[in-house]
Scaffold this active site. Structure first.
Site, mmCIF file in Angstrom:
data_model
loop_
_atom_site.group_PDB
_atom_site.id
_atom_site.type_symbol
_atom_site.label_atom_id
_atom_site.label_comp_id
_atom_site.label_asym_id
_atom_site.label_seq_id
_atom_site.Cartn_x
_atom_site.Cartn_y
_atom_site.Cartn_z
ATOM 1 N N GLY A 237 129.743 30.234 -68.290
ATOM 2 C CA GLY A 237 130.961 29.600 -67.747
ATOM 3 C C GLY A 237 132.106 30.325 -68.337
ATOM 4 O O GLY A 237 133.160 30.127 -67.616
ATOM 5 N N GLY A 238 132.207 30.585 -69.549
ATOM 6 C CA GLY A 238 133.395 30.918 -70.096
ATOM 7 C C GLY A 238 134.599 29.975 -70.174
ATOM 8 O O GLY A 238 134.230 28.863 -70.385
ATOM 9 N N ALA A 239 135.722 30.373 -69.418
ATOM 10 C CA ALA A 239 136.842 29.468 -69.405
ATOM 11 C C ALA A 239 136.848 28.718 -68.100
ATOM 12 O O ALA A 239 137.863 28.319 -67.737
ATOM 13 C CB ALA A 239 138.109 30.411 -69.516
ATOM 14 N N LEU A 241 136.770 29.342 -64.495
ATOM 15 C CA LEU A 241 137.319 29.624 -63.715
ATOM 16 C C LEU A 241 136.480 29.322 -62.438
ATOM 17 O O LEU A 241 137.005 28.748 -61.333
ATOM 18 C CB LEU A 241 137.893 31.039 -63.728
ATOM 19 C CG LEU A 241 138.818 31.382 -64.502
ATOM 20 C CD1 LEU A 241 139.321 32.902 -64.354
ATOM 21 C CD2 LEU A 241 139.706 30.532 -64.534
ATOM 22 N N ASP A 257 128.647 27.600 -72.349
ATOM 23 C CA ASP A 257 128.869 28.893 -72.950
ATOM 24 C C ASP A 257 128.663 29.010 -74.244
ATOM 25 O O ASP A 257 128.825 28.024 -74.904
ATOM 26 C CB ASP A 257 130.239 29.433 -72.323
ATOM 27 C CG ASP A 257 130.671 30.918 -72.558
ATOM 28 O OD1 ASP A 257 130.578 31.548 -71.431
ATOM 29 O OD2 ASP A 257 130.611 31.384 -73.694
ATOM 30 N N ASP A 283 124.002 28.417 -77.186
ATOM 31 C CA ASP A 283 123.574 29.612 -77.059
ATOM 32 C C ASP A 283 122.372 29.677 -75.999
ATOM 33 O O ASP A 283 121.429 29.171 -75.988
ATOM 34 C CB ASP A 283 122.982 30.430 -78.535
ATOM 35 C CG ASP A 283 122.375 31.648 -78.228
ATOM 36 O OD1 ASP A 283 122.496 32.274 -77.178
ATOM 37 O OD2 ASP A 283 121.983 32.083 -79.389
ATOM 38 N N ASP A 298 127.062 33.661 -64.481
ATOM 39 C CA ASP A 298 127.913 34.637 -64.512
ATOM 40 C C ASP A 298 127.689 35.570 -65.818
ATOM 41 O O ASP A 298 128.600 35.255 -66.618
ATOM 42 C CB ASP A 298 129.119 34.048 -64.232
ATOM 43 C CG ASP A 298 130.206 35.125 -64.072
ATOM 44 O OD1 ASP A 298 129.900 35.978 -63.699
ATOM 45 O OD2 ASP A 298 131.527 34.751 -64.350
ATOM 46 N N CYS A 351 129.953 41.302 -63.100
ATOM 47 C CA CYS A 351 131.152 42.079 -62.597
ATOM 48 C C CYS A 351 130.928 43.391 -62.972
ATOM 49 O O CYS A 351 132.006 44.162 -63.596
ATOM 50 C CB CYS A 351 132.508 41.611 -63.296
ATOM 51 S SG CYS A 351 132.651 41.453 -64.934
HETATM 52 C C1 LIG Z 1 131.539 37.147 -67.521
HETATM 53 S S1 LIG Z 1 131.804 35.876 -68.608
HETATM 54 C C2 LIG Z 1 131.944 34.557 -67.784
HETATM 55 C C3 LIG Z 1 133.105 34.346 -67.221
HETATM 56 C C4 LIG Z 1 133.238 32.917 -66.397
HETATM 57 N N1 LIG Z 1 131.949 32.279 -65.725
HETATM 58 C C5 LIG Z 1 134.635 32.729 -65.502
HETATM 59 O O1 LIG Z 1 134.403 32.664 -64.303
HETATM 60 O O2 LIG Z 1 135.548 32.372 -66.153
HETATM 61 C C6 LIG Z 1 130.474 35.965 -69.627
HETATM 62 C C7 LIG Z 1 130.340 34.708 -70.660
HETATM 63 O O3 LIG Z 1 129.017 35.032 -71.255
HETATM 64 C C8 LIG Z 1 129.145 34.424 -72.441
HETATM 65 N N2 LIG Z 1 128.055 34.349 -73.459
HETATM 66 C C9 LIG Z 1 127.915 35.602 -73.935
HETATM 67 N N3 LIG Z 1 126.447 35.776 -74.499
HETATM 68 C C10 LIG Z 1 126.239 34.149 -74.542
HETATM 69 C C11 LIG Z 1 125.022 33.358 -74.916
HETATM 70 N N4 LIG Z 1 124.055 33.965 -75.724
HETATM 71 N N5 LIG Z 1 125.026 32.127 -74.550
HETATM 72 C C12 LIG Z 1 125.987 31.632 -74.023
HETATM 73 N N6 LIG Z 1 127.011 32.283 -73.241
HETATM 74 C C13 LIG Z 1 127.107 33.542 -73.720
HETATM 75 C C14 LIG Z 1 130.560 34.594 -73.047
HETATM 76 O O4 LIG Z 1 130.998 33.926 -74.185
HETATM 77 C C15 LIG Z 1 131.340 34.980 -71.783
HETATM 78 O O5 LIG Z 1 131.981 33.772 -71.735
#
Ligand SMILES: C[S@@+](CC[C@H](N)C(=O)[O-])C[C@H]1O[C@@H](n2cnc3c(N)ncnc32)[C@H](O)[C@@H]1O
Length: 410
Positions: A237-239, A241, A257, A283, A298, A351
């Site tokens: 979910g990152g930040a 959004l 995340d 993780d 996402d 994306c």
């Molecule tokens: C495309 S971004 C997500 C953007 C977010 N959904 C939004 O709408 O703002 C992908 C996310 O995957 C997370 N990520 C990458 N590897 C991961 C892991 N092993 N476990 C959990 N999160 C992970 C990254 O930290 C990043 O925030």
């Protein structure tokens, strides 16, 4: 003249940092907020940074016969030639004036190279180039897109300036209208396109009634069709959004995340919006001890659908990055599948517009998981292709996305 007065010097400082590995958008934002130029100068600096990065391949290709060892030039001079090349070749500004301006900017730090910068920029012309070079795309990506999607006409749209899109929360539209911000409805409900305003000047943003977000990103959240009170897991979910929009609709969202720093930024943003989302730092390559009827993944990806807004990715995209990314996505998809309750819906989104991250990934998943079936997507945005999921056509300011809706049988 100092940086505060000179958008070219500001753009050059940003480009040098991006060349060393920084991301363009936050680096430019920071430079603009520190030096506080007038909106017109900020607009010029923004165009120079983004335009130079979008056209970099063709600019370097055109500079090639004029420079013996470009890699040996001081980095500020090399970037001044590139940005000067962009301004001369790709903008309607008078070439004579822009060349002079770039000679002055470069000479400030390297006076002995004034003659070289002057001679090169004056002689520079657009050199006939292969289509991938003209489009500013890495060869592997251009070739895949040509083979998969055919006519490359749409690819040029990734070189257009990115518009400002806002997702509006209750009261946001009235606030935009009250401030006199020109806007029009976008293709995805609840999201509008704004004209002539930067986000900083928009009162609806400061008041927590609007969120900058591409319609294609918002659509990923809407495809979940989460109702009020429904439990939702926002994975990777990152930040948060997408979670923000779901929470505004009354869903009970838990955003997960691995990156705690992003989540802190998400918390601050949700406080601005007055919305509530639960955060878990995990993780997701490991199983999650939570389930929900609606799950959004996402996934981290190569970001090839976002080259308009993140033009520096063009310099960094390597075909070798695809395999480990696809493997990581597959592991996260496993976790997401286990977290989806029987009868529930899993939306997988990236994306990016590669087959390996999209159709191939989902086809392999469906083969290994007969308990899931794909659900048709009725898309309000134009598509490049359709299979188990859909690829968004990244035109008219839309980012390119791939989404698939996967229902877990009861
Ligand atoms: C495309 S971004 C997500 C953007 C977010 N959904 C939004 O709408 O703002 C992908 C996310 O995957 C997370 N990520 C990458 N590897 C991961 C892991 N092993 N476990 C959990 N999160 C992970 C990254 O930290 C990043 O925030």
């Amino acid at each position: 003249m100092n940086v505060r007065e000179d958008p070219r010097a500001l753009a050059l400082g940003v480009l040098v940092k991006v060349g060393r590995g920084r991301f363009a958008a936050p680096t430019l934002d920071l430079a603009l907020s520190r030096s506080g130029p007038e909106p017109q100068a900020a607009g010029l600096a923004t165009d120079l940074v983004y335009g130079t990065l979008r056209r970099l391949r063709w600019i370097d290709w055109s500079l090639k016969p004029l420079l013996r060892r470009p890699e040996r030039l001081p980095e500020a001079v090399r970037w001044a030639l590139r940005a000067g090349g962009y301004e001369k070749l790709f903008t309607p500004r008078p070439p004579y004036a822009s060349v002079n301006a770039w000679v002055e900017v470069a000479a400030r730090s390297h006076p002995r190279l004034r003659g070289l910068v002057n001679a090169v920029l004056r002689r520079l012309e657009p050199r006939p180039a292969p289509e991938a070079v003209r489009l500013g795309l890495p060869d592997f990506l251009y070739e895949e897109w040509r083979a998969r999607f055919g006519d490359p006409g749409w690819m040029e749209a990734l070189n257009e300036p990115a518009p400002l899109w806002l997702t509006l929360f209750p009261g946001g539209e009235a606030e935009l209208a009250a401030q006199g911000v020109p806007f029009e409805a976008g293709p995805v409900p609840g999201n509008v396109r704004v004209h002539g305003f930067s986000v900083r000047r928009i009162a609806a943003f400061r008041k927590g009634l609007a969120q900058p977000q591409n319609p294609a990103s918002l659509l990923a959240a809407q495809l979940l069709e989460a109702g009020s009170g429904e439990r939702v897991l926002d994975l990777a979910g990152g930040a948060a959004l997408k979670a923000a929009w779901l929470a505004a609709r009354g869903a009970q969202v838990t955003s997960v995340d691995a990156d705690a720093r992003r989540q802190r930024a998400g918390r601050r943003n949700l406080a601005r919006l007055g919305l509530e989302v639960a955060f878990l730092t995990r993780d997701l390559t490991r199983p999650l001890d939570l389930t929900a009827p609606k799950v959004l993944l996402d996934a981290p990806c190569l970001g090839t659908g976002t080259l308009r807004g993140h033009p520096e990715l063009r310099m960094r995209l390597e075909p070798e990055a695809l395999e480990p990314t696809v493997r990581l996505q597959a592991r996260l998809l496993e976790t997401a599948a286990r977290a989806t309750e029987p009868g529930g819906l899993l939306v997988y989104a990236v994306c990016s517009l590669t087959e390996a991250e999209g159709e191939e990934q989902v086809a392999r998943f469906l083969q290994a998981h007969p308990e899931f079936e794909p659900v048709e997507i009725e898309s309000p945005v134009p598509l490049l292709a359709r299979g188990h999921g859909v690829y968004v056509r990244p035109e008219n300011g839309l980012d390119g996305f791939y989404y698939a809706r996967l229902r877990r049988r009861s």
